[in-house]
Write a protein that holds these residues in place. Structure first.
Motif, short mmCIF file in Angstrom:
data_model
loop_
_atom_site.label_atom_id
_atom_site.label_comp_id
_atom_site.label_asym_id
_atom_site.label_seq_id
_atom_site.Cartn_x
_atom_site.Cartn_y
_atom_site.Cartn_z
N UNK A 1 0.84 -1.21 0.00
CA UNK A 1 0.00 0.00 0.00
C UNK A 1 0.87 1.25 0.00
N UNK A 2 1.87 1.28 0.90
CA UNK A 2 2.70 2.47 1.00
C UNK A 2 3.60 2.61 -0.22
N UNK A 3 4.11 1.46 -0.73
CA UNK A 3 4.97 1.52 -1.92
C UNK A 3 4.19 2.12 -3.10
N UNK A 4 2.91 1.72 -3.22
CA UNK A 4 2.11 2.26 -4.34
C UNK A 4 1.92 3.77 -4.21
N UNK A 5 1.77 4.22 -2.96
CA UNK A 5 1.68 5.67 -2.73
C UNK A 5 2.95 6.36 -3.23
N UNK A 6 4.11 5.78 -2.87
CA UNK A 6 5.39 6.36 -3.28
C UNK A 6 5.56 6.27 -4.80
N UNK A 7 5.09 5.16 -5.38
CA UNK A 7 5.22 4.98 -6.83
C UNK A 7 4.43 6.07 -7.56
#
Ligand SMILES: Nc1nc2c(ncn2[C@@H]2O[C@H](COP(=O)(O)OP(=O)(O)OP(=O)(O)O)[C@@H](O)[C@H]2O)c(=O)[nH]1
Length: 333
Positions: free
Chosen positions: A170-176
């Motif tokens: 979830x957080x990685x997708x935010x950063x992506x």
């Protein structure tokens, strides 16, 4: 003989002094030369200086650790503008560096303080003195700091994958998404790598789930050693990982992928009496302005990874930006 009215006034004054002495805040009166005129019991208890040792002394001589420039600025403004001033522990935690003896907030070495500075008018009407009122706000400060620390830890936990300590999906997708937007604006090269452990089901089936977990942990550890601090890595699914390589073209990302692939191929997970060897397959894709959102970018990297699996695993494949012409329509049949 005193008249009854004067007696009442004196009594009031006496009570007032009594209260000032025992009140649980620090009270100091300073003249314009910063000489101490009043020093109450609170100040005595925390500084160890009796009123007769403090009165008439310059406050900066008595307390060399006071933030002199800052305090002079504040007090001079109060003298000049005839206005109250208020300072908080968040701006300056310890104006007077008094030790903290409160049992509940014993972890604070020094007392946290708020302070009010009040102008005092003389009988002739001019501002001749100021009063500093010092509040012990250690409990409030410690509670607030603990709450902030707990919130920071909580938000860290909510962003992190428990097994690998990488960013969770979830957080990685935010950063992506942030990187997608940022790089489209800056037009810096930026590449995404998606990779997956080969035949991982076999690892679980042969050595058990805990051994599988250790393989995932080791993969994450090698990834962290191989990437730069600024790169953004995440655990996307069970044995699937993603990394955004900042300021990296597809060609350079390929070099990274091959280095990572070889490090993993050469590594061994020691599990009980077994040496587990494993490999990964990778797909890499540089961000292109034709991608309408970050999901398209991710999909391209995923398709490239799929090609690596199809092609025999333990390899890296570059993403195809333009869909190749369909051979059946090409053949002219
Ligand atoms: N030990 C462990 N296994 C996991 C975890 N998450 C997913 N898995 C397992 O990972 C395996 C993934 O298997 P598949 O998707 O078939 O892929 P594979 O065996 O790696 O095969 P290829 O990807 O085609 O090379 C499944 O057996 C999942 O149960 C985890 O956190 N720990």
């Amino acid at each position: 003989m005193t008249t009854p009215n004067i007696q009442v006034d004196l009594k009031d004054f006496h009570w007032m002094l009594e209260m000032i002495q025992t009140i649980d805040v620090g009270l100091i009166v300073l003249d314009k030369q910063y000489n101490i005129q009043t020093w109450n019991t609170f100040m005595e208890a925390h500084s160890g200086l009796r009123p007769d040792q403090a009165q008439g002394k310059n406050i900066f001589t008595l307390f060399p650790a006071l933030p002199e420039t800052w305090l002079r600025n504040k007090v001079d403004t109060v003298f000049m503008l005839n206005n109250r001033s208020f300072t908080t522990w968040e701006q300056r935690p310890h104006v007077f560096k008094f030790r903290n003896y409160r049992p509940i907030t014993g972890m604070a070495e020094y007392m946290y303080q708020n302070m009010t500075i009040i102008p005092l008018r003389s009988l002739t009407g001019d501002i001749s003195h100021v009063s500093l009122i010092l509040y012990d706000v250690t409990d409030v400060a410690i509670n607030k700091m603990q709450l902030e620390k707990a919130n920071t830890e909580l938000s860290q936990v909510s962003r992190t994958d428990g097994l690998t300590q990488l960013n969770n999906r979830r957080y990685w997708e935010e950063r992506a998404e942030q990187e997608y937007n940022r790089n489209l604006r800056t037009k810096q090269p930026c590449s995404m790598v998606m990779f997956d452990i080969d035949h991982f089901k076999r690892v679980n089936d042969t050595y058990g789930h805990l051994a599988g977990d250790q393989v995932i942990r080791q993969t994450a550890a090698i990834l962290k050693e191989t990437m730069r601090n600024t790169d953004i890595a995440g655990r996307y699914g069970g044995e699937e990982f993603v990394v955004i390589l900042i300021d990296t073209s597809q060609e350079n990302a390929l070099v990274f992928c091959e280095r990572l692939r070889k490090h993993i191929e050469e590594s061994v997970v020691q599990w009980e009496n077994e040496a587990i060897k494993f490999t990964i397959s990778l797909g890499v894709c540089e961000l292109h302005e034709q991608f309408s959102n970050y999901q398209v970018w991710l999909e391209k990297a995923d398709n490239a990874l799929y090609k690596s699996k199809e092609g025999g695993r333990n390899r890296t494949t570059k993403a195809q930006l333009v869909t190749p012409p369909n051979p059946s329509t090409e053949s002219g049949n």
